[in-house]
Design an enzyme around this catalytic site. Structure first.
Site, PDB file in Angstrom:
ATOM      1  N   GLU A 199       0.810  -1.203   0.000  1.00  0.00           N
ATOM      2  CA  GLU A 199       0.000   0.000   0.000  1.00  0.00           C
ATOM      3  C   GLU A 199       0.846   1.257   0.000  1.00  0.00           C
ATOM      4  O   GLU A 199       1.958   1.280   0.529  1.00  0.00           O
ATOM      5  CB  GLU A 199      -0.943  -0.021   1.210  1.00  0.00           C
ATOM      6  CG  GLU A 199      -1.973  -1.115   1.036  1.00  0.00           C
ATOM      7  CD  GLU A 199      -2.858  -1.326   2.243  1.00  0.00           C
ATOM      8  OE1 GLU A 199      -2.642  -0.681   3.276  1.00  0.00           O
ATOM      9  OE2 GLU A 199      -3.766  -2.153   2.116  1.00  0.00           O
ATOM     10  N   CYS A 204       1.366  -1.890  15.240  1.00  0.00           N
ATOM     11  CA  CYS A 204       1.326  -1.704  13.789  1.00  0.00           C
ATOM     12  C   CYS A 204       0.626  -2.863  13.107  1.00  0.00           C
ATOM     13  O   CYS A 204       0.974  -4.031  13.323  1.00  0.00           O
ATOM     14  CB  CYS A 204       2.750  -1.584  13.266  1.00  0.00           C
ATOM     15  SG  CYS A 204       2.862  -1.655  11.482  1.00  0.00           S
ATOM     16  N   CYS A 250       0.124   6.274   9.410  1.00  0.00           N
ATOM     17  CA  CYS A 250       1.301   5.560   9.910  1.00  0.00           C
ATOM     18  C   CYS A 250       0.928   4.410  10.834  1.00  0.00           C
ATOM     19  O   CYS A 250       0.135   4.556  11.731  1.00  0.00           O
ATOM     20  CB  CYS A 250       2.175   6.557  10.657  1.00  0.00           C
ATOM     21  SG  CYS A 250       3.607   5.826  11.406  1.00  0.00           S
ATOM     22  N   CYS A 308       6.307  -7.105   7.205  1.00  0.00           N
ATOM     23  CA  CYS A 308       7.436  -6.560   7.943  1.00  0.00           C
ATOM     24  C   CYS A 308       7.832  -7.553   9.035  1.00  0.00           C
ATOM     25  O   CYS A 308       6.975  -8.187   9.651  1.00  0.00           O
ATOM     26  CB  CYS A 308       7.067  -5.221   8.588  1.00  0.00           C
ATOM     27  SG  CYS A 308       8.460  -4.444   9.441  1.00  0.00           S
ATOM     28  N   CYS A 332       3.530   8.357   0.541  1.00  0.00           N
ATOM     29  CA  CYS A 332       4.030   7.403   1.525  1.00  0.00           C
ATOM     30  C   CYS A 332       4.225   6.057   0.820  1.00  0.00           C
ATOM     31  O   CYS A 332       3.304   5.566   0.151  1.00  0.00           O
ATOM     32  CB  CYS A 332       3.026   7.279   2.673  1.00  0.00           C
ATOM     33  SG  CYS A 332       3.486   6.049   3.895  1.00  0.00           S
TER      34      CYS A 332
HETATM   35  S1  SF4 Z   1       5.894   0.105  12.514  1.00  0.00           S
HETATM   36 FE1  SF4 Z   1       5.138  -1.662  11.348  1.00  0.00          FE
HETATM   37  S2  SF4 Z   1       6.021  -1.454   9.312  1.00  0.00           S
HETATM   38 FE2  SF4 Z   1       7.205  -0.115  10.701  1.00  0.00          FE
HETATM   39  S3  SF4 Z   1       8.908  -1.395  11.432  1.00  0.00           S
HETATM   40 FE3  SF4 Z   1       7.262  -1.646  12.935  1.00  0.00          FE
HETATM   41  S4  SF4 Z   1       6.133  -3.484  12.238  1.00  0.00           S
HETATM   42 FE4  SF4 Z   1       7.400  -2.763  10.530  1.00  0.00          FE
END
Ligand code: SF4
Length: 357
Positions: A104, A131, A348, A124, A117
């Protein structure tokens, strides 16, 4: 910086993808076609300056060469699969990649300047508990073409002309320092004045605190600006929400940031998400100021964006004001990020495949 998307040999059965190739790759490609090296420059101009997305649009090439490219070479950028416009003018896009994976990106217009962005990975590995992307785990790194392609596709979709100033932030899916070679190869494509021509100073890479990656990034010139997603002022709490802190704690981070080579006037951005009753105490503000004053920095306070299942609440406006005043009184430059795209879960820490789309 030496990463270059390999150009599979023509005739090997696989049609190479020109989207994302730099000039050396395009030169190899045209050599394989038996064309003059001069054609590589024309391809480069069409791909990155004109942002043409079909071979038929390459009017700087002969018709015969266009037909040959059509048959033998792919031109595939990440395609917009779904878009969710927000009431504030920003739009979250879900990009479909060639292997069926999705990432995204968000287009955020602010007056005369737009910020895009970008994602750097599918999923991740960092596992930050606040997150949505972290919940997915890591699937794979994006290629340079898939990273730069998010920019090409968003600029085209929103009708931006060449050289229209945009800001880029690596704050979407993924830890960009986990995929630094490809991020820097994309950075080279994005900043080339002969191509997309985006100023390196307008590109910011946000990390969760991968110290070895910070050290490597410091060796690139030019390079993106650095932001750290800090979010906590004690090791105990940071380790509980950001597992990376167990490998590199706040002291290790502060030392790495202090050693990071900055240009004159450049500062490292510290992003700090405010969670009511969790990270928004005045004592947090005092520790945050102490951390920020160890190297040239500016603090960006981010009132939490609630999302389903997070279990956290945003801070009160009064507390945001108190923390701003406290930081400013200690000589720290501070701003408050009013998150864009909040109503479509594009802000974010909220990007996850299919979220709210
Ligand atoms: S905030 Fe989310 S995308 Fe960013 S490093 Fe942490 S887990 Fe990964």
């Amino acid at each position: 910086m030496s990463w270059e998307q390999p150009a599979p040999e023509l005739g090997s059965g696989e049609r190479p993808n020109a989207a994302g190739m730099g000039l050396p790759g395009l030169k190899a490609l045209v050599a394989g076609l038996g064309e003059s090296p001069f054609r590589a420059g024309q391809l480069y101009q069409g791909l990155y300056r004109m942002r043409w997305t079909e071979w038929s649009a390459f009017t700087n090439l002969s018709k015969a060469l266009r037909s040959r490219l059509e048959r033998e070479v792919r031109l595939h950028w990440p395609a917009i699969q779904d878009s969710a416009p927000s009431q504030d003018g920003s739009t979250k896009h879900a990009f479909l990649l060639e292997d069926g994976a999705q990432v995204e990106g968000v287009h955020m217009p602010y007056g005369s300047r737009t910020t895009l962005c970008l994602s750097s990975q599918v999923g991740c590995a960092m596992g930050c508990t606040f997150c949505a992307t972290g919940l997915m785990g890591i699937k794979r790194n994006l290629t340079p073409g898939e990273i730069a392609g998010q920019v090409v596709t968003m600029l085209n979709a929103h009708g931006h002309g060449p050289d229209e100033g945009v800001n880029l932030v690596f704050m979407g899916m993924g830890e960009p320092l986990h995929n630094l070679d490809h991020v820097m190869a994309a950075f080279a494509l994005l900043t080339d004045p002969a191509g997309l021509n985006i100023s390196p100073r307008r590109i910011t890479l946000s990390t969760s605190g991968l110290v070895t990656g910070i050290q490597r990034l410091g060796g690139f010139k030019p390079r993106p600006r650095l932001a750290l997603s800090l979010n906590a002022t004690t090791d105990a709490y940071r380790s509980s929400i950001m597992p990376v802190n167990r490998a590199w704690n706040l002291e290790a981070l502060a030392r790495a940031l202090d050693a990071f080579p900055l240009e004159s006037g450049e500062r490292i951005t510290l992003e700090y998400v405010l969670l009511r009753g969790v990270t928004d105490a005045l004592e947090d503000g005092r520790r945050l100021a102490d951390f920020a004053r160890r190297f040239p920095s500016k603090v960006n306070l981010i009132p939490f964006n609630p999302h389903e299942g997070s279990g956290f609440e945003p801070p009160t406006e009064a507390r945001v004001g108190e923390l701003c005043a406290l930081l400013a009184s200690r000589g720290v430059t501070v701003s408050v990020r009013r998150s864009r795209g909040q109503d479509v879960a594009g802000a974010c820490g909220q990007l996850v495949k299919g979220a709210n789309l």
